[in-house]
Design a protein around this motif. Structure first.
Motif, PDB file in Angstrom:
ATOM      1  N   SER A 148       0.864  -1.234   0.005  1.00 55.87           N
ATOM      2  CA  SER A 148      -0.067  -0.090  -0.027  1.00 55.87           C
ATOM      3  C   SER A 148       0.853   1.183  -0.010  1.00 55.87           C
ATOM      4  O   SER A 148       1.953   1.334   0.436  1.00 55.87           O
ATOM      5  N   SER A 149       0.173   2.251  -0.627  1.00 55.70           N
ATOM      6  CA  SER A 149       1.087   3.597  -0.426  1.00 55.70           C
ATOM      7  C   SER A 149       0.274   4.690  -0.370  1.00 55.70           C
ATOM      8  O   SER A 149      -1.064   4.644  -0.940  1.00 55.70           O
ATOM      9  N   LEU A 150       0.564   5.660   0.181  1.00 57.00           N
ATOM     10  CA  LEU A 150       0.068   7.063   0.251  1.00 57.00           C
ATOM     11  C   LEU A 150       0.960   8.275   0.037  1.00 57.00           C
ATOM     12  O   LEU A 150       1.946   8.346   0.681  1.00 57.00           O
ATOM     13  N   ALA A 151       0.562   9.136  -0.647  1.00 57.72           N
ATOM     14  CA  ALA A 151       1.440  10.409  -1.178  1.00 57.72           C
ATOM     15  C   ALA A 151       0.734  11.459  -1.362  1.00 57.72           C
ATOM     16  O   ALA A 151      -0.413  11.737  -1.586  1.00 57.72           O
ATOM     17  N   ILE A 152       1.400  12.758  -1.011  1.00 57.96           N
ATOM     18  CA  ILE A 152       0.726  14.035  -0.982  1.00 57.96           C
ATOM     19  C   ILE A 152       1.982  14.761  -1.887  1.00 57.96           C
ATOM     20  O   ILE A 152       3.339  14.865  -1.639  1.00 57.96           O
ATOM     21  N   ASP A 153       1.424  15.130  -3.188  1.00 57.81           N
ATOM     22  CA  ASP A 153       2.316  16.287  -3.948  1.00 57.81           C
ATOM     23  C   ASP A 153       1.678  17.709  -3.613  1.00 57.81           C
ATOM     24  O   ASP A 153       0.430  18.009  -3.727  1.00 57.81           O
ATOM     25  N   ARG A 154       2.627  18.644  -3.457  1.00 57.14           N
ATOM     26  CA  ARG A 154       2.262  20.058  -3.152  1.00 57.14           C
ATOM     27  C   ARG A 154       3.323  20.858  -4.129  1.00 57.14           C
ATOM     28  O   ARG A 154       4.645  20.813  -3.960  1.00 57.14           O
ATOM     29  N   THR A 155       2.665  21.707  -4.660  1.00 56.97           N
ATOM     30  CA  THR A 155       3.355  23.012  -5.408  1.00 56.97           C
ATOM     31  C   THR A 155       3.552  24.002  -4.363  1.00 56.97           C
ATOM     32  O   THR A 155       2.547  24.558  -3.960  1.00 56.97           O
ATOM     33  N   LEU A 156       4.742  24.098  -4.061  1.00 51.87           N
ATOM     34  CA  LEU A 156       5.027  25.381  -3.207  1.00 51.87           C
ATOM     35  C   LEU A 156       5.519  26.697  -4.051  1.00 51.87           C
ATOM     36  O   LEU A 156       5.694  26.651  -5.092  1.00 51.87           O
ATOM     37  N   PRO A 157       5.815  27.740  -3.372  1.00 48.64           N
ATOM     38  CA  PRO A 157       6.089  28.967  -3.882  1.00 48.64           C
ATOM     39  C   PRO A 157       7.504  28.982  -4.212  1.00 48.64           C
ATOM     40  O   PRO A 157       8.332  27.777  -3.934  1.00 48.64           O
ATOM     41  N   TRP A 158       7.829  29.964  -5.201  1.00 53.55           N
ATOM     42  CA  TRP A 158       9.108  29.906  -5.846  1.00 53.55           C
ATOM     43  C   TRP A 158       9.381  28.573  -6.819  1.00 53.55           C
ATOM     44  O   TRP A 158      10.366  27.989  -7.086  1.00 53.55           O
ATOM     45  N   MET A 183       8.836  25.506  -6.468  1.00 54.48           N
ATOM     46  CA  MET A 183       9.143  24.356  -5.789  1.00 54.48           C
ATOM     47  C   MET A 183       8.071  23.148  -5.891  1.00 54.48           C
ATOM     48  O   MET A 183       6.926  23.494  -5.584  1.00 54.48           O
ATOM     49  N   ASN A 184       8.361  22.113  -6.113  1.00 58.53           N
ATOM     50  CA  ASN A 184       7.503  20.898  -5.943  1.00 58.53           C
ATOM     51  C   ASN A 184       7.918  19.958  -4.754  1.00 58.53           C
ATOM     52  O   ASN A 184       9.041  19.546  -4.571  1.00 58.53           O
ATOM     53  N   ALA A 185       7.080  19.526  -3.770  1.00 59.93           N
ATOM     54  CA  ALA A 185       7.236  18.871  -2.629  1.00 59.93           C
ATOM     55  C   ALA A 185       6.490  17.499  -2.717  1.00 59.93           C
ATOM     56  O   ALA A 185       5.346  17.282  -3.040  1.00 59.93           O
ATOM     57  N   THR A 186       7.124  16.413  -2.233  1.00 67.07           N
ATOM     58  CA  THR A 186       6.383  15.153  -2.242  1.00 67.07           C
ATOM     59  C   THR A 186       6.576  14.252  -0.909  1.00 67.07           C
ATOM     60  O   THR A 186       7.984  14.592  -0.673  1.00 67.07           O
ATOM     61  N   ILE A 187       5.758  13.815  -0.357  1.00 67.16           N
ATOM     62  CA  ILE A 187       6.115  12.970   0.792  1.00 67.16           C
ATOM     63  C   ILE A 187       5.205  11.679   0.523  1.00 67.16           C
ATOM     64  O   ILE A 187       3.932  11.905   0.402  1.00 67.16           O
ATOM     65  N   GLU A 188       5.660  10.575   0.702  1.00 66.96           N
ATOM     66  CA  GLU A 188       5.026   9.230   0.380  1.00 66.96           C
ATOM     67  C   GLU A 188       5.676   8.295   1.502  1.00 66.96           C
ATOM     68  O   GLU A 188       6.678   8.018   1.703  1.00 66.96           O
ATOM     69  N   GLY A 189       4.375   7.383   1.802  1.00 67.98           N
ATOM     70  CA  GLY A 189       4.731   6.327   2.654  1.00 67.98           C
ATOM     71  C   GLY A 189       4.345   5.242   1.727  1.00 67.98           C
ATOM     72  O   GLY A 189       3.496   5.112   1.241  1.00 67.98           O
ATOM     73  N   LEU A 190       5.192   4.043   2.164  1.00 67.30           N
ATOM     74  CA  LEU A 190       5.230   2.792   1.389  1.00 67.30           C
ATOM     75  C   LEU A 190       4.959   1.633   2.604  1.00 67.30           C
ATOM     76  O   LEU A 190       5.887   1.754   3.660  1.00 67.30           O
ATOM     77  N   TYR A 191       4.148   0.758   2.552  1.00 63.77           N
ATOM     78  CA  TYR A 191       4.115  -0.459   3.502  1.00 63.77           C
ATOM     79  C   TYR A 191       3.979  -1.785   2.538  1.00 63.77           C
ATOM     80  O   TYR A 191       3.158  -1.757   1.803  1.00 63.77           O
ATOM     81  N   SER A 192       4.660  -2.600   2.949  1.00 66.96           N
ATOM     82  CA  SER A 192       4.413  -4.111   2.424  1.00 66.96           C
ATOM     83  C   SER A 192       4.610  -5.009   3.423  1.00 66.96           C
ATOM     84  O   SER A 192       5.476  -5.054   4.548  1.00 66.96           O
TER      85      SER A 192
END
Length: 495
Positions: free
Chosen positions: A147-157, A159-168
């Motif tokens: 399973s996976s869960l991720a958040i993609d966010r466009t930041l100022p300047w 910049m693109n940020a991503t935080i993602e968790g994976l579980y197996s």
């Protein structure tokens, strides 16, 4: 794919696979009788289903934030190299004639004609059976839930940020078990389970089923132990059309029953023990630190494209810093010694860490310089955190770790004048850039895992192993290809 809402989309999938095993004609009646099996016990065809679901959600409707994820069952490819083991290794297809007579007197003369080969030794001994590979009747393909869960966010300047968790979590995986061992024969003074006895010279005599008719009987079975998880944070910044940079950090944990890497047809006899070090029951399915675990990993990357249109130039830089590989300090002495639990191999025996290396009741060293060896080993323990923390115990599986690893590569591509619209480019690549900049950087340090050498056994009913410790061979080694830089030049023609 099903769009539930203008902000939410779902993806559903189902995969069906059939695993057909054709090992039934290769069974060995003699080996099966030792294990209480029948011909019908061998597995046939099996069908596995892999349902999966995924989603993508735009919670604010502004395309700046996206939440995505999924879960499902994933099946691996059949390990063909292991599944054909019973076809090749039946115990009778390959047999050995061994004649050990002093000075070779009376040894049968070699005959080139295969139909006239000798079948007996002068003392009457005949062929010995070969090793046997078996497959469990309920064998299933490798399968895991992920399973996976991720958040993609466009930041100022920009910049693109991503935080993602994976579980197996493992649903079914493979483990090799030595079915030739008749069972535990006792426990030594340090708590190590013994599968035989050690002679006065230190050689192991395993207790085998069927009086040792077969040298090895390795059974391929399933287990459902093991899991892994990781969290990754990443930043991506395009500075212009020419320059962009990327950075990421990953923290992870991996636990498994047996870390398997070998894929050849003879693998059962090579890796049933080397895939896992242990001091307890050999068929125990408890999980431990995986040999593939990398708790910390940092990735930095940058690319730059020169602004001029003709004679284009591109430069890229890549760096990976990660935790070293886990390992177990053990004894793998050659020549029939080093099998500390008498299970028939010296490749899986972790050492006991004495409370005081100078105490003969804790550990015994051999040779005229035994006292110097004891003092050197005591110093080595004090300077090795994973050993210092395990005094008075047998080293746990993969409880030690190699030093941090630095990987740095750079590449420069220069386009040359094209020919009839086709591009010609000269590329220079540097592997281990850090070592090129400074000879003391970028060294790949590998530990000497087998720090003790089993050289004998003390006398008495409960004799102790006698070891030899060479301080000069202990510690880290950088004599390998990865410790030096490499240059690669290439000419590319695109058409």
């Amino acid at each position: 794919e099903w769009r539930v809402h203008d902000r939410l989309a779902l993806t559903l999938g189902l995969r069906a696979e059939m695993l057909r095993l054709s090992t039934r004609p290769a069974y060995n009646p003699a080996a099966d009788s030792l294990l209480g099996r029948r011909t019908s016990d061998y597995p046939g065809s099996r069908v596995s289903f892999s349902p999966r679901i995924g989603f993508s959600w735009n919670p604010f409707g502004d395309s700046r934030t996206t939440v995505r994820g999924g879960a499902g069952i994933f099946s691996g490819r059949p390990p063909v190299g292991w599944l054909i083991g019973p076809v090749r290794s039946t115990g009778a297809s390959v047999r050995t004639l061994t004649c050990s007579i002093p000075l070779g007197s009376g040894v049968p003369t070699f005959v080139a004609d295969p139909l006239q080969q000798p079948d007996k030794c002068p003392d009457g001994r005949g062929f010995s059976d070969g090793p046997v590979a078996l497959i469990d009747r309920d064998l299933k393909p490798a399968q895991s839930f992920r399973s996976s869960l991720a958040i993609d966010r466009t930041l100022p300047w920009r910049m693109n940020a991503t935080i993602e968790g994976l579980y197996s979590r493992v649903r079914s995986d493979f483990i090799f078990v030595n079915a030739n061992l008749s069972g535990p024969q006792g426990i030594d003074e340090h708590g190590r389970v013994m599968y035989g006895r050690l002679t006065g010279t230190g050689r192991a005599e395993p207790a085998l089923v069927g009086n040792g008719r077969f040298p090895e009987v390795i059974d391929l079975r399933n287990h459902s132990g093991g899991h892994s998880w990781s969290v990754t944070a990443q930043l991506h910044k395009p500075f212009s059309n020419q320059l962009e940079m990327r950075g990421a950090y990953t923290f992870s944990r991996v636990r498994d029953v047996q870390s398997l890497t070998h894929g050849s047809a003879v693998a059962p006899f090579d890796i049933w023990a080397s895939g896992r070090s242990f001091s307890g029951l050999h068929d125990q399915r408890s999980t431990g630190v995986s040999s593939f675990e990398t708790p910390h990993r940092v990735i930095l990357a940058a690319t730059y494209a020169a602004p001029w249109r003709r004679w284009k130039s591109d430069f890229s830089l890549y760096y990976v810093g990660e935790s070293g590989a886990p390992f177990t300090f053990g004894d793998s002495t050659a020549g029939g010694l080093g099998d500390l639990n008498a299970d028939g191999t010296s490749a899986n025996d972790p050492i006991y860490v004495p409370r005081d290396a100078n105490d003969p009741a804790e550990i015994v060293f051999g040779g005229s310089d035994a006292a110097e060896q004891a003092e050197a080993f005591e110093k080595f323990i004090m300077n090795t955190p994973c050993l210092r923390a395990q005094r008075g115990a047998i080293v746990a599986r993969n409880s030690c770790r190699s030093p941090w690893v630095h990987t740095s590569n750079a590449s420069l591509r220069q386009s040359l004048q094209g020919i009839r619209g086709h591009d010609i480019a000269l590329q220079v690549e540097v592997f281990n850039l850090l070592n090129l900049l400074n000879p003391s950087w970028g060294r790949f340090k590998t530990p000497n895992r087998n720090i003790l050498q089993h050289v004998g056994q003390t006398s008495g009913v409960r004799g102790q192993p006698i070891f030899h410790f060479d301080a000069g061979q202990a510690g880290m080694n950088t004599q390998n290809l990865e410790s030096g830089y490499q240059l690669q030049f290439s000419l590319r023609y695109s058409f």
